[in-house]
Design an enzyme around this catalytic site. Structure first.
Site, PDB file in Angstrom:
ATOM      1  N   THR A  50      66.613  66.909  51.033  1.00 33.43           N
ATOM      2  CA  THR A  50      66.254  68.065  50.219  1.00 33.43           C
ATOM      3  C   THR A  50      67.078  69.284  50.593  1.00 33.43           C
ATOM      4  O   THR A  50      67.556  70.029  49.728  1.00 33.43           O
ATOM      5  CB  THR A  50      64.752  68.369  50.355  1.00 33.43           C
ATOM      6  OG1 THR A  50      64.004  67.360  49.668  1.00 33.43           O
ATOM      7  CG2 THR A  50      64.405  69.726  49.753  1.00 33.43           C
ATOM      8  N   CYS A  84      63.733  56.033  50.673  1.00 28.50           N
ATOM      9  CA  CYS A  84      63.683  57.493  50.479  1.00 28.50           C
ATOM     10  C   CYS A  84      63.973  57.785  49.021  1.00 28.50           C
ATOM     11  O   CYS A  84      65.062  57.471  48.525  1.00 28.50           O
ATOM     12  CB  CYS A  84      64.706  58.201  51.369  1.00 28.50           C
ATOM     13  SG  CYS A  84      64.762  59.999  51.113  1.00 28.50           S
ATOM     14  N   ASN A  85      63.011  58.381  48.340  1.00 29.43           N
ATOM     15  CA  ASN A  85      63.216  58.747  46.934  1.00 29.43           C
ATOM     16  C   ASN A  85      64.348  59.759  46.780  1.00 29.43           C
ATOM     17  O   ASN A  85      65.226  59.612  45.930  1.00 29.43           O
ATOM     18  CB  ASN A  85      61.933  59.343  46.344  1.00 29.43           C
ATOM     19  CG  ASN A  85      60.872  58.308  46.026  1.00 29.43           C
ATOM     20  OD1 ASN A  85      60.762  57.842  44.901  1.00 29.43           O
ATOM     21  ND2 ASN A  85      60.077  57.955  47.019  1.00 29.43           N
ATOM     22  N   CYS A 198      57.692  60.357  46.785  1.00 32.29           N
ATOM     23  CA  CYS A 198      58.188  60.630  48.137  1.00 32.29           C
ATOM     24  C   CYS A 198      57.507  59.630  49.053  1.00 32.29           C
ATOM     25  O   CYS A 198      56.284  59.433  48.963  1.00 32.29           O
ATOM     26  CB  CYS A 198      57.871  62.061  48.563  1.00 32.29           C
ATOM     27  SG  CYS A 198      58.296  62.410  50.295  1.00 32.29           S
TER      28      CYS A 198
END
Length: 236
Positions: A50, A84-85, A198
């Protein structure tokens, strides 16, 4: 080792452990040899996905992931699972680094909605700020004919608090926070089903399952797809 697959994990470690637990629990076994053959790459030092998506001046996680993929490809696994998205932001780049297929968690999650709630029209998404800002799920959700509902700023901040403060920093989930997030998406935002986009949210689901509202748990779904593929390997 033959007939195995590689799990690209460590993003975060608790979520990776959750994937492995679910995978082992769902594997039909009668003896030790019935469990699946797999390698777990728990690359915990992969930079935050992120942070990089929101600011490309931050450390790039793709360098570490591509290195992992190239190293593991030398062992010739049947397929990769990317736990992991948010890392799917670079899915095409990661897939281009190997001829071995990488399961697409986002696509598989949306595909499963028709089985979770066939009449669903409005699909909510709970995810990291990186996944939301990059609109990672958008083409899959709208491409399947659903109306996508993203979280309000309040819900987004609550989600970040659960993911980063409780799970990534403190190492545990908060069931009340998790269930409140799902409730808000269903009751206040009018969602028919809520995607847990997530793997930390998937960890929260494993610790305190949601029984009142329908959720599409990305990690649980990719566990099932992994299991299906791995069991087919044994038939060849």
């Amino acid at each position: 080792m033959q007939q195995f697959f590689t799990i690209l994990g460590g993003m975060g470690t608790l979520a990776t452990e959750s994937y492995v637990r679910l995978l082992d629990k769902r594997t039909p076994i009668h003896r030790d040899q019935d469990y699946l053959n797999y390698l777990v790459v728990n690359h915990a030092t992969v930079p935050d996905r992120t942070a990089w998506i929101l600011d490309h001046r931050q450390p790039d996680p793709n360098e570490a992931l591509i290195e992992d993929i190239k190293q593991q490809s030398l062992l010739n696994p049947a397929f990769f699972v990317l736990i992991c998205n948010t890392a799917h932001y670079s899915f095409d780049k990661l897939q281009a680094a190997t001829e071995i297929p990488i399961l697409n968690m986002l696509q598989e999650t949306v595909n499963e909605i028709k089985n979770i709630k066939p009449e669903a029209k409005r699909v909510g998404l709970l995810a990291t700020k990186g996944t939301l800002a990059a609109n990672l799920y958008d083409p899959y959700i709208t491409g399947a004919g659903y109306e996508e509902v993203k979280p309000t700023p309040e819900i987004e901040e609550m989600t970040e608090d659960l993911i980063y403060h409780d799970i990534k920093e403190a190492g545990h989930s908060d069931g009340k926070k998790y269930h409140e997030l799902v409730r808000k998406m269903v009751e206040e935002q009018g969602c028919d089903v809520v995607i847990l986009g997530c793997t930390e949210l998937s960890f929260a689901e494993e610790m305190d399952p949601e029984t009142k509202y329908p959720v599409a748990d990305s990690q649980s779904i990719i566990v099932d797809r992994s299991l299906e593929r791995a069991l087919k390997l044994r038939q060849n």
